[in-house]
Scaffold this motif. Structure first.
Motif, PDB file in Angstrom:
ATOM      1  N   UNK A  55      30.782 -52.057  -4.816  1.00 53.84           N
ATOM      2  CA  UNK A  55      30.261 -51.036  -5.607  1.00 53.84           C
ATOM      3  C   UNK A  55      29.110 -50.187  -5.116  1.00 53.84           C
ATOM      4  N   UNK A  56      29.193 -48.943  -5.123  1.00 62.42           N
ATOM      5  CA  UNK A  56      28.181 -48.097  -4.368  1.00 62.42           C
ATOM      6  C   UNK A  56      27.231 -47.693  -5.713  1.00 62.42           C
ATOM      7  N   UNK A  57      25.888 -47.516  -5.649  1.00 66.51           N
ATOM      8  CA  UNK A  57      25.056 -47.144  -6.593  1.00 66.51           C
ATOM      9  C   UNK A  57      24.051 -46.110  -6.027  1.00 66.51           C
ATOM     10  N   UNK A  97      16.773 -36.162   3.438  1.00 66.23           N
ATOM     11  CA  UNK A  97      17.574 -36.523   4.616  1.00 66.23           C
ATOM     12  C   UNK A  97      18.473 -37.859   3.971  1.00 66.23           C
ATOM     13  N   UNK A  98      19.493 -38.479   4.427  1.00 66.55           N
ATOM     14  CA  UNK A  98      20.125 -39.453   4.141  1.00 66.55           C
ATOM     15  C   UNK A  98      19.138 -40.544   3.755  1.00 66.55           C
ATOM     16  N   UNK A  99      19.924 -41.245   2.570  1.00 61.86           N
ATOM     17  CA  UNK A  99      18.870 -42.544   2.186  1.00 61.86           C
ATOM     18  C   UNK A  99      19.221 -43.756   2.995  1.00 61.86           C
ATOM     19  N   UNK A 100      18.343 -44.568   2.980  1.00 59.77           N
ATOM     20  CA  UNK A 100      18.751 -45.953   3.461  1.00 59.77           C
ATOM     21  C   UNK A 100      19.745 -46.607   2.684  1.00 59.77           C
ATOM     22  N   UNK A 110      30.278 -38.783  -0.090  1.00 61.12           N
ATOM     23  CA  UNK A 110      29.362 -37.831   0.018  1.00 61.12           C
ATOM     24  C   UNK A 110      28.882 -37.691   1.511  1.00 61.12           C
ATOM     25  N   UNK A 111      29.076 -36.390   2.047  1.00 63.71           N
ATOM     26  CA  UNK A 111      28.420 -36.474   3.241  1.00 63.71           C
ATOM     27  C   UNK A 111      27.116 -36.757   3.509  1.00 63.71           C
TER      28      UNK A 111
END
Ligand SMILES: *[C@@H]1O[C@H](CO)[C@@H](O)[C@H](O)[C@H]1NC(C)=O
Length: 339
Positions: free
Chosen positions: A80-82, A91-94, A165-166
């Motif tokens: 499950x992605x939160x 920028x992309x998150x950790x 999501x890219x």
């Protein structure tokens, strides 16, 4: 503080817990006792009536949306992605790959308590959390959940999260985290990740966050003796859980439990990441956790030890306990400084 004062503080019972927390802890302990059988199996049918589940919410709710992704259908392995709403995401998150607690045998990412815990973490830091539905004991014993963790890391490394999501996550800033048995899994998955060496495209495990890890051994430590009848993790329950998880014939000095004990190699892979370890003063497992920190330090590894003297085991899944928010803040600063 003198030694005498310290030990009397340590034996004091956790009186300060709010009533809601005490009721929840008693209820969970009762569920554990009602569903585990003396022959080592779990009454999953009875458990299914007591175990509530939450659906994912693809439209953001209070700042976080969630999506379930299948990783390996043959193992019923999913995450499950939160995903936190971040207004201006430069920028992309950790990414935190998260392993829930439950003694290797109980609970899941869609359990309401863990759904809420991961939401709080994702929103507060902010970070994307992938909570893993690893296989449970006793139906699946050692090393099933460790292998599931590696399968999830391979899934992330393949770029499969881009489907949601890219550029959502930065795979070179990946952290493994978990509480209790989940923290044990995070340690062993980190070792397996490091042992695989150059076999990764983009994924880098930048750190591990072990919240009250479930480690053990044949020896009874001082805190296990003092707090033998603690809720959730009484010695009688933890002995049962180790028997359910470890291979037939193994004792608690198996390397899965006693990671630097007499039956372990005592070695740590070159690339094993920096660790943050959270310890609670009312947790019977605390002596094993401090020894773990000492063993990492003795091997020249970076460890940030965070102690909460008033904390019971699993304190942070109860939003009424303020230490949980402080712990999540500290997780955020650990991630910022290592990501
Ligand atoms: C354990 O006990 C339960 C309930 O008595 C029984 O249904 C199950 O078959 C037993 N399992 C084993 C492996 O002995």
């Amino acid at each position: 503080m003198s030694d005498g004062a310290r030990s009397s503080a340590a034996v004091k019972s956790p009186k300060k817990q709010p009533l809601k927390v005490r009721l929840a802890v008693s209820f969970l302990s009762a569920v554990l006792d009602a569903t585990r059988r003396s022959n080592g199996t779990i009454n999953r049918r009875l458990l299914s009536f007591l175990d509530l589940r939450t659906s994912p919410n693809p439209v953001s709710h209070r700042g976080v949306r969630t999506v379930d992704l299948t990783v390996k259908p043959s193992h019923k392995l999913w995450i499950r992605l939160f995903i936190p709403d971040v207004v201006r995401r430069p920028q992309p998150l950790s990414l935190i790959v998260f392993f829930h607690g439950g003694g290797f045998a109980y609970l899941s990412p869609d359990n309401p308590a863990y759904d809420l815990a991961c939401r709080r973490i994702a929103k507060a830091i902010p970070v994307v959390v992938a909570s893993v539905n690893y296989r449970l004991a006793p139906e699946h014993t050692y090393p099933a959940p460790y292998e599931d963790g590696i399968d999830v890391l391979r899934f992330v490394d393949s770029g499969a999260i881009d489907a949601v999501g890219e550029d959502l996550v930065n795979p070179s800033s990946c952290f493994l985290a978990g509480d209790s048995a989940g923290a044990n899994i995070a340690h062993h998955v980190a070792r397996r990740w490091a042992a695989a060496g150059v076999g990764w495209k983009k994924l880098k495990v930048s750190g591990i966050v072990l919240i009250q890890p479930f480690f053990g051994g044949e020896e009874r430590t001082g805190s296990e003796i003092r707090l033998a009848r603690a809720p959730l993790v009484s010695t009688e329950r933890t002995d049962w859980l180790w028997r359910a998880f470890l291979p037939a014939g193994a004792d608690r000095d198996h390397e899965a439990a006693n990671v630097f004990g007499p039956k372990a190699t005592g070695e740590l892979e070159e690339g094993f990441p920096p660790a943050m370890v959270v310890v609670g003063g009312h947790d019977p497992l605390q002596d094993w956790q401090r020894r773990y920190c000492e063993a990492l330090r003795a091997r020249g590894r970076e460890v940030r030890l965070l102690e909460f003297p008033e904390a019971i085991h699993a304190f942070y899944v109860f939003p009424d306990i303020a230490d949980g928010d402080r712990m999540i803040q500290e997780m955020g600063s650990f991630i910022t400084s290592h990501g």
